[in-house]
Design an enzyme around this catalytic site. Sequence first.
Site, PDB file in Angstrom:
ATOM      1  N   ASP A 185       1.080  -0.889  -0.165  1.00 15.85           N
ATOM      2  CA  ASP A 185       0.010  -0.152  -0.051  1.00 15.85           C
ATOM      3  C   ASP A 185       0.967   1.164  -0.131  1.00 15.85           C
ATOM      4  OD1 ASP A 185      -1.515   2.366   0.260  1.00 15.85           O
ATOM      5  OD2 ASP A 185      -2.567   1.322   1.999  1.00 15.85           O
ATOM      6  N   HIS A 186       1.118   1.783  -1.292  1.00 19.28           N
ATOM      7  CA  HIS A 186       2.020   2.971  -1.340  1.00 19.28           C
ATOM      8  C   HIS A 186       1.855   3.900  -0.377  1.00 19.28           C
ATOM      9  CE1 HIS A 186      -0.950   5.093  -3.598  1.00 19.28           C
ATOM     10  NE2 HIS A 186      -0.318   6.000  -3.374  1.00 19.28           N
ATOM     11  N   HIS A 248      -6.124   2.463   1.759  1.00 18.14           N
ATOM     12  CA  HIS A 248      -5.547   3.859   2.200  1.00 18.14           C
ATOM     13  C   HIS A 248      -6.223   4.541   3.461  1.00 18.14           C
ATOM     14  CE1 HIS A 248      -3.498   3.381  -1.491  1.00 18.14           C
ATOM     15  NE2 HIS A 248      -4.156   4.256  -2.117  1.00 18.14           N
TER      16      HIS A 248
END
Length: 500
Positions: A185-186, A248
């Site tokens: 998950d960047h 996110h």
Amino acid sequence: MIKNHQPEPAVFIIFGGAGDLAWRKLIPSLFDLHRDGRMPEKFAIIVVDRVSFKEAALRKHYLDGINQFSSKGRAKNSDWKRFAANLTYQEGDFKDAATYQKLGQSCEKLDKKWKSKAGRIFHMAIPPFLFGVIPKMLADAGLNQDRKRASLVVEKPIGHDLASAKELNHLLTESFHESQIFRIDHYLGKETVQNILAFRFANPLFEPVWNRNYVDYVTITVAEEVGVGHRGGYYDGAGALRDMVQNHLLQLLCLVAMEPMVSFEADEIRNKKVDVLHALRPIPPGKVSKFAVRGQYGPGILLGKKVPGYRHEDKVAPHSKTETFVALKLFVDNWRWQNIPFYLRTGKCLPQQLSEVVIHFRKVPHQAFQIQSAARDWHPSRLILSIQPREGIVMSFQAKYPGPQMLLRPVEMKFAYQDSFSVPSPDAYETLLWDVMKKDQTLFMRDDQVEAAWQALMPVLTEWAKFAPRDFPNYKAGTWGPKTADELLARDGHEWRSMK
């Protein structure tokens, strides 16, 4: 977390490396690690894809991507030549055993050349329907067997609901041990997101008031100026809840709400995050509208330009019911946060690009000041953790305005990354790829964490699937979403932080 060190020799195998993700993110990040001296002394990048691509053309394509998207600017010719010498291309079908046999042979040749066993990082930069195919093919070829050296990197989405996430996790762990799997998950790679932990647990000033006794409510916003762009085909089958909230925004909620960790060991931190997700109060079936709002943007004015509505975007169905905006009210049922609402919102074609967490503190128990005459813009104290675009932390509180009268106005104490540190923040993918090389899973999602996040959202997904929205589009591009998102907070006497 594992201490910084020069990683061991490594071979990066990027499945789908001719695609957009490798061009925009993976190769520019690996190149920036290389010119910072943080890549292994011995490394190779093998790009695997189904299209015909000559290595010279591929390298030119990647150099163009680096010059456009690198966080450190254009590449020097000498740096690029040293990096590009380690790049090779292999054309192959992802479902063909011969592709993996050839990969195995290439890795063995590199081991002999380097006279050491190199780590093998298999990065799946591919469409989700292939996530279950490649791990099995790697396992059949015996490329998964060395747990210490073989790693599998999985991009989002991890499923599209709880059942599919469980099925995918089962397929992944059939071929690779959980300790080998890195689900990216960047958002978790952003310095400002990681700094939430440092801010909370390294400063005794804030942790004592980080609870229901002092906090009134919490708002988390991830706003995007852009529409769906070239992602219309994918997005129309996903929507904002799946695309942004499940990963996110719930990750941000976990960092804000989690209990103090005993150490920075990967599983210790991930255990605390899972505890938060398990403590989320279930949304009652039939009452989803009291906890969730959805929206879809129509035509509007954004940044002074006319923009089309979602249904007129490329590869979007003309009568699409897909949401491009979501607002949620959630509760964490534990000792620290009981009955404190967490409001989450995200959307596309909003007035500005913004990611932030705002801690809204309670009002003073006795108001000695006459608010109407004393305050120009009264509001309780707030702590703003700004993730982007202005990276930093702002404390907002009341102070006396100069003059003979007791007039109050909000003032701010600010910490800004760019003012305090001479070093720029690395791109999120740089951080995450560096951690993959070090086998540090702290910033990556574990299987139970993914499934717990889906579990929390299933009542919303289920009800929204049954009852199609009748009012779409219900907000204009360039506005802050549907009015019902404001009403979600207003019913509790709360509000989103106003944006100027």
